[in-house]
Structures are given as C-alpha cells and as structure tokens.
Design an enzyme around this catalytic site. Structure first.
Site, PDB file in Angstrom:
ATOM      1  N   LYS A 264     -25.591  -4.436   5.885  1.00  0.00           N
ATOM      2  CA  LYS A 264     -24.923  -5.722   6.103  1.00  0.00           C
ATOM      3  C   LYS A 264     -24.481  -5.772   7.548  1.00  0.00           C
ATOM      4  CE  LYS A 264     -23.601  -9.305   3.602  1.00  0.00           C
ATOM      5  NZ  LYS A 264     -24.134  -9.794   2.305  1.00  0.00           N
TER       6      LYS A 264
ATOM      7  N   ASP B 161     -25.796 -14.987   5.190  1.00  0.00           N
ATOM      8  CA  ASP B 161     -24.615 -14.825   4.336  1.00  0.00           C
ATOM      9  C   ASP B 161     -23.647 -15.920   4.798  1.00  0.00           C
ATOM     10  OD1 ASP B 161     -23.423 -12.738   2.283  1.00  0.00           O
ATOM     11  OD2 ASP B 161     -21.790 -13.124   3.662  1.00  0.00           O
TER      12      ASP B 161
HETATM   13  P1  NDP Z   1     -21.771 -20.356   2.996  1.00  0.00           P
HETATM   14  O1  NDP Z   1     -21.373 -20.107   4.385  1.00  0.00           O
HETATM   15  O2  NDP Z   1     -22.938 -21.223   2.713  1.00  0.00           O
HETATM   16  O3  NDP Z   1     -20.527 -20.964   2.183  1.00  0.00           O
HETATM   17  C1  NDP Z   1     -19.341 -20.277   2.084  1.00  0.00           C
HETATM   18  C2  NDP Z   1     -18.371 -21.109   1.271  1.00  0.00           C
HETATM   19  O4  NDP Z   1     -17.237 -20.308   0.955  1.00  0.00           O
HETATM   20  C3  NDP Z   1     -17.839 -22.310   2.019  1.00  0.00           C
HETATM   21  O5  NDP Z   1     -17.505 -23.314   1.109  1.00  0.00           O
HETATM   22  C4  NDP Z   1     -16.586 -21.734   2.696  1.00  0.00           C
HETATM   23  O6  NDP Z   1     -15.617 -22.694   3.013  1.00  0.00           O
HETATM   24  C5  NDP Z   1     -16.079 -20.825   1.609  1.00  0.00           C
HETATM   25  N1  NDP Z   1     -15.339 -19.729   2.220  1.00  0.00           N
HETATM   26  C6  NDP Z   1     -15.804 -18.804   3.083  1.00  0.00           C
HETATM   27  N2  NDP Z   1     -14.828 -17.981   3.463  1.00  0.00           N
HETATM   28  C7  NDP Z   1     -13.733 -18.398   2.823  1.00  0.00           C
HETATM   29  C8  NDP Z   1     -12.412 -17.937   2.806  1.00  0.00           C
HETATM   30  N3  NDP Z   1     -12.017 -16.864   3.528  1.00  0.00           N
HETATM   31  N4  NDP Z   1     -11.528 -18.593   2.006  1.00  0.00           N
HETATM   32  C9  NDP Z   1     -11.918 -19.667   1.268  1.00  0.00           C
HETATM   33  N5  NDP Z   1     -13.165 -20.160   1.261  1.00  0.00           N
HETATM   34  C10 NDP Z   1     -14.050 -19.530   2.024  1.00  0.00           C
HETATM   35  O7  NDP Z   1     -21.935 -18.917   2.333  1.00  0.00           O
HETATM   36  P2  NDP Z   1     -22.750 -18.509   1.014  1.00  0.00           P
HETATM   37  O8  NDP Z   1     -22.667 -19.582   0.001  1.00  0.00           O
HETATM   38  O9  NDP Z   1     -24.068 -18.009   1.440  1.00  0.00           O
HETATM   39  O10 NDP Z   1     -21.899 -17.231   0.531  1.00  0.00           O
HETATM   40  C11 NDP Z   1     -20.838 -17.338  -0.404  1.00  0.00           C
HETATM   41  C12 NDP Z   1     -20.609 -15.984  -1.059  1.00  0.00           C
HETATM   42  O11 NDP Z   1     -21.806 -15.558  -1.716  1.00  0.00           O
HETATM   43  C13 NDP Z   1     -20.253 -14.826  -0.112  1.00  0.00           C
HETATM   44  O12 NDP Z   1     -19.398 -13.938  -0.777  1.00  0.00           O
HETATM   45  C14 NDP Z   1     -21.603 -14.151   0.123  1.00  0.00           C
HETATM   46  O13 NDP Z   1     -21.446 -12.799   0.509  1.00  0.00           O
HETATM   47  C15 NDP Z   1     -22.195 -14.265  -1.272  1.00  0.00           C
HETATM   48  N6  NDP Z   1     -23.639 -14.135  -1.367  1.00  0.00           N
HETATM   49  C16 NDP Z   1     -24.474 -14.939  -0.646  1.00  0.00           C
HETATM   50  C17 NDP Z   1     -25.847 -14.818  -0.794  1.00  0.00           C
HETATM   51  C18 NDP Z   1     -26.800 -15.722  -0.123  1.00  0.00           C
HETATM   52  O14 NDP Z   1     -27.993 -15.627  -0.411  1.00  0.00           O
HETATM   53  N7  NDP Z   1     -26.372 -16.632   0.746  1.00  0.00           N
HETATM   54  C19 NDP Z   1     -26.423 -13.783  -1.663  1.00  0.00           C
HETATM   55  C20 NDP Z   1     -25.449 -13.047  -2.437  1.00  0.00           C
HETATM   56  C21 NDP Z   1     -24.116 -13.221  -2.260  1.00  0.00           C
HETATM   57  P3  NDP Z   1     -15.420 -23.159   4.543  1.00  0.00           P
HETATM   58  O15 NDP Z   1     -16.536 -24.103   4.808  1.00  0.00           O
HETATM   59  O16 NDP Z   1     -14.075 -23.776   4.582  1.00  0.00           O
HETATM   60  O17 NDP Z   1     -15.498 -21.910   5.379  1.00  0.00           O
HETATM   61  O1  2IT Z   2     -25.055 -10.586  -0.298  1.00  0.00           O
HETATM   62  C1  2IT Z   2     -26.285 -10.765  -0.334  1.00  0.00           C
HETATM   63  O2  2IT Z   2     -26.984 -10.267  -1.218  1.00  0.00           O
HETATM   64  C2  2IT Z   2     -26.887 -11.623   0.680  1.00  0.00           C
HETATM   65  N1  2IT Z   2     -26.184 -12.194   1.501  1.00  0.00           N
HETATM   66  C3  2IT Z   2     -28.375 -11.796   0.736  1.00  0.00           C
HETATM   67  C4  2IT Z   2     -29.006 -10.618   1.413  1.00  0.00           C
HETATM   68  C5  2IT Z   2     -30.487 -10.744   1.688  1.00  0.00           C
HETATM   69  O3  2IT Z   2     -30.999  -9.822   2.341  1.00  0.00           O
HETATM   70  O4  2IT Z   2     -31.129 -11.704   1.266  1.00  0.00           O
END
Ligand code: NDP
Ligand code: 2IT
Length: 451
Positions: free
Chosen positions: A130, A170
């Site tokens: 990561k 992410d």
């Molecule tokens: P995005 O950046 O697309 O969206 C993040 C969302 O979470 C936004 O709505 C953001 O709000 C909110 N957020 C982020 N930080 C905070 C915080 N500290 N407090 C409150 N709200 C917060 O990210 P993703 O949707 O890609 O990721 C969301 C979660 O999913 C993370 O934990 C990530 O690690 C996990 N994840 C993502 C994957 C992927 O493929 N993208 C795969 C597996 C897990 P704001 O706009 O106000 O910041």
């Molecule tokens: O937390 C996660 O699994 C991710 N942000 C996606 C990682 C990836 O390599 O697609």
C-alpha cells in the site's frame, strides 16, 4: 485461547506495540488478526518455530520519500510519499495508493498488512502493499493534481514494476490520478506495461474495475444472507461514504431489490427515506467525481432527504449496513446501536472501518459480519484480472469479468466458512478470513525458509 496462549499473545502484542510506537492503526490491525491466529497455530509447531506471525507483522520494506510540487500560485509545496511493501510470498506486491491528509506510516502499514491477507483470500497470486501521500486533493485544480501525481511517480517508479509491485487507487486516487501516474511512469521508463491497475479502458484498464469493490461487497453480503435463507429484496441498507466503493455498493443493493437510505462524506450524512435509487445515485456519482461536490448538496436536489452535519449514519434503523468510507468510522457504540435496531448483517466495503470494540460487539451478538479483507476484496481481485489481461495483451468481455468477480467472491465466502464455522449455525467471518488468508501466505513462507 488456552492460558499459555494468552501469555504468548500478550507478549506478542507488547512486542508489536514496542516496535511500532504511536502506530495505533497498525497495532489494531495486527491485533485483530493475531487474536484468531494464536488459536489456529496452537497445535502447529512449524508456524511457531519459524516465527511466521512475527515475520508477517514486519513489512518487507517501507519506502518514504519527499514529493515537491508547484501550486497554481507558484508556491513550492512539500509532501511526504510512501510505499509499504508488506509481503510478496505469493506474488508481486499489490495494493492501492491513498492521497489524504490523514495518511501516515501507521495507516499505510495497517493497510498493507490487511492487503496481504485480502489478496491471499482472492486466490490470485498477489502479495500485499500500500502507498500514498498526505497530499490533500480537495480544492486543488486539475493541473495541481497532475503536477503532484507526476512528482509522486518520479520517485515511486524506481520501487515498482509489473512483476515487482503494482499499485492502484484508493481514497483520493481514482481514474484521473491513475492516468497521470501511468503517463509519467511510461514517460520515465519508456515502457508500456501493466504497472498500475485501475487504468482507463483505452490504455489497458479492465471493464468492471470501478464497480468491482462495491459490487463485490454486496455479493458477499448476499452470500452471507443466503446462509440464513434470506436475500436483499425489500431490505433497507445504511451506507457510509459517497465515493467509488459506497456508490457502487449502493447501486448493487438497488439492483438486488434493496433500498439504500443513507450516504455520507467527511461533512456528515444524508438520509433519504424514499431510497437512493439509480437516478439519484447517478447524480451523486457525477456530483462527487466531476464537480468534486459535497454530499450535503443532495438535499437541495432531492426533497424529502435530510442532512446530518458532522454525524455518521449508524443510528438509522436498517436491515443491513455497509461502512464504505474509511478506517475506524464505526465504533463500539455505533455497533451496539445497529444491533439494538435489528441490523442483521454488516459488510465492510472500507478497510478496517469497525474498531476492535465494534468487531467484538458484532461477534458477541452473532450477527452476520464480513470484515473488509473478505468483503471488499472484489476490487483488488479485478485488479488481478487486469494484470492478467495486460500480460495476455487481450481484454476480456464484461460478461466474463462479471462471472469471474462473482466466482471469486463466492470462493472467498466459502473459505471463510471453512475456517470460521463455529457450529450451531454461527460463522465467525473475521476468524475465517484471518485464518484462510494467513494459511496461504504462511505456507508459502515456510517453503522459502528463513528469508
Ligand atoms: P473515495 O476517495 O472514492 O471515497 C472516499 C469516501 O469516504 C468519500 O465519501 C470521503 O468523503 C469519505 N471519507 C474519506 N476519508 C474520510 C474520513 N476521514 N472521514 C469521513 N469520511 C471520509 O475512496 P474509495 O471509495 O475508493 O475508498 C473507500 C474505502 O474503501 C477506503 O477504506 C478504501 O481503503 C476502501 N477500499 C477501496 C477499494 C477501491 O477499489 N477503491 C478497494 C477496497 C477497499 P470526503 O469526500 O469528504 O473525503
Ligand atoms: O484496499 C484495496 O484493496 C484497494 N484499494 C484496491 C487495491 C488494488 O490493487 O486494486
């Protein structure tokens, strides 16, 4: 746990805390895994004598670097960048990049640690890593984002490669940022390879990668419900976040007949008792991705909805809940509120959104609870499929990929049942995921000897 194991466990955790001072998120992630692994390895001498858990809990390497960039006013800005390469026992390091002001070494070490088990669970050959930066993308112009991404990749490129380490997106890193970083990698190395996933479709990206994490988390939820002869039809869902994972989880809930009541961002949550249907979701996606807007503005667009500033949605009555924003966003008291209100299943779209106390509340209540390393593995799984397509130099069809994602999520669910079945109809999915993920990595490490 037997008394001797308790002693060993406490001693092990004291060591983790001593070696990683102030890294609370990392210690939390290790503890959640170690609680289950100590039970599992009790009668498995090899894992003890070869110090496997101790070795997995120490990243292979942590690279930290300076990222300088120039903002639109001509001022020089300095950020810190990292890549944590946790473990490559079963494949090249693989995991996302996060751009958020809260990013620090502890957060990235916890994420890389979790990623190691998650990637093993997918059944694909991927190790865990990561990275990211404390850069805050909010309020930055597109050119500023581009200059930052280019500067970040100018250092990162020497640590990654299609057979070494393959980053992806992410929080704060989506298609736009991946495009800028891929462009810079290609420019520096004069090489077009599958070094990043989550790429645009025009340059080696995979169909359904954007949807995969959210859809996968809902497939896992549906599989858990099926063990109770239930499904999502007519169920109410509470979701946090409004980014990539949250919006696609909401979309799939709707497709399977459920009704999504909430979404959130760091400013608060919106509650729409009429349900957030596809049309409303399309508005949210456009609003968040293209206009970079706030979720609070939803209530100006759709009557009947309310905005709750500074609050999280866990007190809203629901059948199922999906925390899809960030770590430690669902604490013990939130878990108790969900259980009290009759929530029957929780599927973690985010990484470690539930704190340790919350995890124990769900376990004690014996509700269906899917930890992130199992439930949100669909994203990295399709990233793995993107790597395969890049190596093969041939894209696969949407139908093929949809089926593969479904099969992979079924496979993960099955692995959790194998190691988490407590009898009497209760499955501890946390334990199942931890043991199944650990075993695969641990057995590879045993084969390699002491390295
Ligand atoms: P995005 O950046 O697309 O969206 C993040 C969302 O979470 C936004 O709505 C953001 O709000 C909110 N957020 C982020 N930080 C905070 C915080 N500290 N407090 C409150 N709200 C917060 O990210 P993703 O949707 O890609 O990721 C969301 C979660 O999913 C993370 O934990 C990530 O690690 C996990 N994840 C993502 C994957 C992927 O493929 N993208 C795969 C597996 C897990 P704001 O706009 O106000 O910041
Ligand atoms: O937390 C996660 O699994 C991710 N942000 C996606 C990682 C990836 O390599 O697609």
């Amino acid at each position: 746990m037997a008394i001797a194991d308790h002693v060993d466990f406490n001693r092990f955790m004291e060591g983790v805390k001593r070696r990683n001072p102030h890294q609370t998120e990392f210690v939390q992630a290790v503890q959640e895994v170690a609680e289950d692994i100590f039970d599992f390895i009790e009668d498995k001498e090899e894992y003890h004598s070869e110090q496997i858990l101790r070795r997995i809990s120490e990243p292979d390497r942590v690279v930290s670097f300076r990222v300088c960039w120039e903002d639109d006013n001509g001022s020089i800005r300095v950020q810190r960048g990292w890549r944590v390469q946790n473990n490559n026992a079963i494949g090249p390091y693989k995991g996302g990049l996060r751009f958020h002001p809260s990013v620090n070494e502890s957060v990235l070490k916890f994420l890389a640690f979790e990623q190691t088990f998650k990637n093993a669970l997918t059944g694909l050959p991927m190790g865990g890593g990561k990275g990211g930066s404390n850069f805050n993308p909010k309020g930055k112009s597109t050119r500023e984002i581009m200059r930052f991404c280019q500067s970040f990749m100018t250092e990162l490129y020497r640590h990654i490669g299609p057979d070494t380490d393959v980053p992806a997106g992410d929080i704060g890193v989506g298609a736009r940022e991946i495009g800028y970083m891929f462009g810079q990698y290609k420019r520096i190395t004069n090489e077009f390879s599958g070094v990043l996933t989550g790429k645009g479709l025009e340059f080696g990206g995979s169909l359904i990668r954007p949807e995969a994490t959210g859809y996968g988390a809902v497939y896992f939820l549906a599989d858990m419900l099926a063990t109770k002869d239930a499904d999502l039809s007519g169920k109410t869902a509470v979701i946090s976040g409004s980014g990539n994972v949250a919006t696609h989880a909401a979309e799939k809930i709707g497709q399977l007949g459920g009704k999504v009541l909430t979404l959130s961002d760091s400013g608060g949550f919106i509650h729409d008792p009429d349900g957030i249907d596809q049309e409303k979701l399309d508005w949210v996606k456009h609003h968040k991705t293209h206009r970079r807007g706030r979720i609070s503005e939803y209530v100006d667009e759709f009557s009947g909805a309310t905005f709750h500033e500074g609050k999280r949605p866990w007190n809203v009555e629901c059948d199922v809940a999906l925390p899809c924003a960030t770590q430690n966003e669902l604490m013990g008291e939130d878990a108790r509120a969900l259980v009290k209100n009759g929530c029957m299943a929780v599927s973690e779209g985010a990484n470690m959104p539930t704190d340790l106390e919350g995890v124990h509340v769900f376990k004690d209540a014996k509700i269906l609870f899917a930890p992130g390393k199992a439930a949100n593995a669909g994203g990295v799984a399709v990233s793995g499929l993107e790597m395969s397509q890049n190596s093969e130099r041939r894209p696969w069809s949407e139908d093929e990929l949809q089926k593969m994602l479904r099969d992979i999520m079924h496979g993960i669910h099955q692995r959790c049942l194998t190691y988490g079945d407590h009898g009497g109809g209760y499955t501890d999915y946390v334990k199942g995921a931890n043991i199944a993920g650990f075993k695969k990595v641990a057995d590879a490490m045993l084969a390699f000897g002491v390295v």
